[in-house]
Write a protein that holds these residues in place. Structure first.
Motif, PDB file in Angstrom:
ATOM      1  N   VAL A   1      13.300 -20.334   9.252  1.00  0.00           N
ATOM      2  CA  VAL A   1      12.350 -19.768   8.291  1.00  0.00           C
ATOM      3  C   VAL A   1      11.328 -18.896   9.017  1.00  0.00           C
ATOM      4  CG1 VAL A   1      10.556 -20.333   6.599  1.00  0.00           C
ATOM      5  CG2 VAL A   1      12.679 -21.664   6.654  1.00  0.00           C
ATOM      6  N   LEU A   2      10.839 -19.383  10.160  1.00  0.00           N
ATOM      7  CA  LEU A   2       9.867 -18.601  10.934  1.00  0.00           C
ATOM      8  C   LEU A   2      10.466 -17.273  11.392  1.00  0.00           C
ATOM      9  CD1 LEU A   2       8.192 -21.374  13.128  1.00  0.00           C
ATOM     10  CD2 LEU A   2       7.297 -20.300  11.050  1.00  0.00           C
ATOM     11  N   HIS A   3      11.752 -17.287  11.722  1.00  0.00           N
ATOM     12  CA  HIS A   3      12.426 -16.065  12.175  1.00  0.00           C
ATOM     13  C   HIS A   3      12.952 -15.219  11.015  1.00  0.00           C
ATOM     14  CE1 HIS A   3      13.355 -18.148  16.291  1.00  0.00           C
ATOM     15  NE2 HIS A   3      12.067 -17.897  16.099  1.00  0.00           N
ATOM     16  N   ARG A   4      12.659 -15.653   9.781  1.00  0.00           N
ATOM     17  CA  ARG A   4      13.067 -14.942   8.568  1.00  0.00           C
ATOM     18  C   ARG A   4      14.582 -14.860   8.401  1.00  0.00           C
ATOM     19  NH1 ARG A   4       8.452 -12.973   6.477  1.00  0.00           N
ATOM     20  NH2 ARG A   4       6.709 -12.557   7.888  1.00  0.00           N
ATOM     21  N   ASP A   5      15.308 -15.804   8.992  1.00  0.00           N
ATOM     22  CA  ASP A   5      16.744 -15.899   8.740  1.00  0.00           C
ATOM     23  C   ASP A   5      17.045 -16.746   7.510  1.00  0.00           C
ATOM     24  OD1 ASP A   5      17.512 -14.396  10.989  1.00  0.00           O
ATOM     25  OD2 ASP A   5      17.208 -16.137  12.289  1.00  0.00           O
ATOM     26  N   LEU A   6      16.035 -17.455   7.022  1.00  0.00           N
ATOM     27  CA  LEU A   6      16.188 -18.346   5.886  1.00  0.00           C
ATOM     28  C   LEU A   6      14.868 -18.381   5.136  1.00  0.00           C
ATOM     29  CD1 LEU A   6      18.118 -20.473   4.513  1.00  0.00           C
ATOM     30  CD2 LEU A   6      17.028 -22.197   5.965  1.00  0.00           C
ATOM     31  N   GLY A   7      14.920 -18.304   3.804  1.00  0.00           N
ATOM     32  CA  GLY A   7      13.714 -18.362   3.007  1.00  0.00           C
ATOM     33  C   GLY A   7      13.264 -19.787   2.752  1.00  0.00           C
ATOM     34  N   ALA A   8      12.030 -19.940   2.264  1.00  0.00           N
ATOM     35  CA  ALA A   8      11.498 -21.272   1.990  1.00  0.00           C
ATOM     36  C   ALA A   8      12.314 -21.972   0.901  1.00  0.00           C
ATOM     37  CB  ALA A   8      10.031 -21.166   1.576  1.00  0.00           C
TER      38      ALA A   8
ATOM     39  N   GLY B   1      21.515 -16.435   7.552  1.00  0.00           N
ATOM     40  CA  GLY B   1      21.205 -15.044   7.282  1.00  0.00           C
ATOM     41  C   GLY B   1      22.299 -14.296   6.557  1.00  0.00           C
TER      42      GLY B   1
END
Length: 416
Positions: A51-58, A111
Motif C-alpha cells: 500500500v505504501l508503494h502504491r501497488d495496492l489500494g487500501a 499491481g
C-alpha cells in the motif's frame, strides 16, 4: 561339559533428554512451526508495504486480508477432521505447500490483478488454517507428556520473538528488496514449514495389522464427534467461554481504543509502540516462567493469568501516566501466556488422541473467528456510548468471565 551361558543383561531404555530443546524431532517441529508463524505474521505487514508503494489500494488491502481470514476459518475445521483421519504430518505438508503456492500467486497479482490476489490470499489462509490443528496434534505425537509444557512454551516464545523482531527485520529487508521478492520469501518460509518437521512418534499408537479398518463416518459426523469430545471436558468449554470474552471484548476494545487514546490523551505515537512492545515482551516473560513453573492448581492459575488482560482496558480508562499503560500491557502479556501454555498442554493431555486435532480446531475457530466480530462491534459501540463506558464493560468482562470459568467443575486442574 557344557555350561549354562550367563544371563544376558537387558539393555536399558535410552532415557529421554533432560530438556525438550535437546530433542532433534522437537527441534524440527519447532523450526517448522516457527517458520509458519513468521509467514503468517509477515503477510499483512508486507501487504501494508505494498500500500505504501502504491501497488495496492487500501480497499484492496482490506479485501485481500478479509479473503485470507475467510480461507482460514473455512479450512481450520476441515484441517482438524483431516488431521484426525490421516497422518498429521501429511496434513502439515500439504496445507503448508498450499500456502507456499499462494505466495508467488500474490506476487504475480500485485499491481495487476486484485482478483488473483484475493484468490491467492484465500488459499494462503486455507493453508494456514488447515495446518494449525495438525501442528497442535503433531506436538502431542512428537513430545513425551512430561515435556509438553516446556515444548508449548518454546513454541509460543518463538511466535512472540518473531513478532518482536519481525518488524525491524522486514523493514531492513524492504530497504533492499521489493514487495514481490518479500512475498516470495514468505513462500520460502511456508516451504520450511512443509518440509522440515518430522513424523511424530511419542504419541502414536501402533495399529493392529490383523484388525479390519473401521468404516469412516462422513465429514460432518466426524466434526460433530469432535464437538462431543470437547463437551466431555467442562474445563475446556469454560476456557473457550473465557477466551471469547477476552478476545472478542477485551482484545478488540484495546485494539481500537489504544490508538485513539494515544493520539487524543497523550499526543504521541510512542505510547502505542511502547505498549504493544511491552505486551510482546511480557508474553515472552510469561512463557519463560510457565516453561518450568507447575502450579498445584494449574487451571485456576491459568484463568487468573487470562483475567489479567483486564488491566489493559482498565489502564486506558483512567487518566494515568503513560508508563502505567505500558506496564499494564506488560502484565497482560505475561498473563496471556500463563493461560495459553497450560491450556495447550492440558488439551494435548486430556483429549482423546484420535480426536485431538478436531478439538484443537474448535479452539482456533473460536479464537480467530470471533476477533473480527469483536472489532466490528467495538468501533460502533465506542462511537455510540463513548470510549470509557465501553472499556469499563470490556474490562469487567475480562475479570469476571475467567473468574466464573474457574468455578466450573474440573477447571481447577484442567483435568477430568
Amino acid at each position: 561339559m557344557p555350561t549354562t551361558p550367563p544371563p544376558t543383561v537387558a539393555k536399558s531404555a535410552v532415557p529421554p533428554p533432560r530438556s525438550v530443546l535437546r530433542d532433534p524431532a522437537f527441534l524440527r517441529l519447532w523450526a517448522g512451526t516457527t517458520a509458519s508463524g513468521l509467514a503468517t505474521w509477515a503477510l499483512p505487514f508486507v501487504l501494508g508495504l505494498a500500500v505504501l508503494h502504491r501497488d495496492l489500494g487500501a480497499a484492496g488491502l482490506g479485501l485481500v486480508l478479509a479473503a485470507r481470514t475467510a480461507g482460514f476459518l473455512a479450512a481450520v475445521a476441515v484441517g482438524g477432521v483431516l488431521a484426525d483421519r490421516h497422518s498429521r504430518r501429511a496434513v502439515v505438508l500439504w496445507s503448508a505447500l498450499a500456502a507456499a503456492v499462494a505466495a508467488p500467486l500474490l506476487a504475480a497479482g500485485l499491481g495487476r490483478s486484485l482478483v488473483l490476489m484475493t484468490a491467492a490470499a484465500a488459499l494462503a489462509g486455507a493453508g494456514q488454517g488447515a495446518c494449525r490443528p495438525a501442528f497442535q496434534a503433531l506436538t502431542a505425537e512428537t513430545v513425551a507428556p512430561g515435556h509438553r509444557q516446556q515444548a508449548n512454551a518454546a513454541m509460543t516464545m518463538a511466535v512472540r520473538g518473531s513478532t518482536l523482531a519481525g518488524p525491524a527485520l522486514t523493514a531492513l529487508l524492504a530497504a533492499f528488496l521489493d514487495v514481490s521478492t518479500l512475498l516470495l520469501g514468505i513462500g520460502l518460509l511456508w516451504l520450511v514449514a512443509a518440509l522440515v518437521p518430522g513424523k511424530g512418534t511419542a504419541g502414536a499408537t501402533a495399529a493392529d495389522p490383523a484388525a479390519e479398518p473401521a468404516p469412516r463416518a462422513g465429514f460432518r459426523a466426524e466434526f460433530l464427534e469432535g464437538i462431543r469430545e470437547a463437551r466431555r471436558h467442562p474445563w475446556f468449554l469454560a476456557g473457550l467461554a473465557a477466551l471469547v470474552a477476552v478476545i472478542a471484548l477485551g482484545y478488540s476494545a484495546t485494539s481500537v481504543a489504544l490508538p485513539l487514546i494515544t493520539r487524543d490523551r497523550y499526543g504521541t505515537e510512542w505510547v502505542l509502540a511502547a505498549a504493544m512492545t511491552a505486551y510482546t515482551v511480557g508474553a515472552l516473560g510469561g512463557a519463560l516462567v510457565i516453561a518450568r513453573w507447575r502450579p498445584r492448581s494449574q487451571g485456576w492459575a491459568a484463568f487468573a493469568g487470562l483475567a489479567a488482560y483486564g488491566v489493559a482496558p482498565l489502564s486506558l480508562m483512567l487518566p494515568v501516566h503513560p508508563v502505567v499503560v505500558v506496564a499494564a500491557y506488560a502484565v497482560a502479556g505475561i498473563g496471556i501466556e500463563l493461560f495459553n501454555v497450560p491450556w495447550f498442554t492440558a488439551t494435548q493431555r486430556e483429549v482423546a488422541p484420535e480426536k485431538l486435532a478436531r478439538v484443537s480446531s474448535l479452539d482456533f475457530l473460536v479464537s480467530y473467528g470471533l476477533a473480527p466480530v469483536g472489532l466490528a462491534v467495538i468501533a460502533p459501540a465506542i462511537d455510540a456510548f463513548g470510549t470509557t463506558p465501553v472499556l469499563a464493560v470490556c474490562a469487567a468482562a475480562c475479570f469476571l468471565v475467567p473468574a466464573a470459568a474457574a468455578l466450573v467443575p474440573t477447571a481447577r486442574h484442567f483435568t477430568r
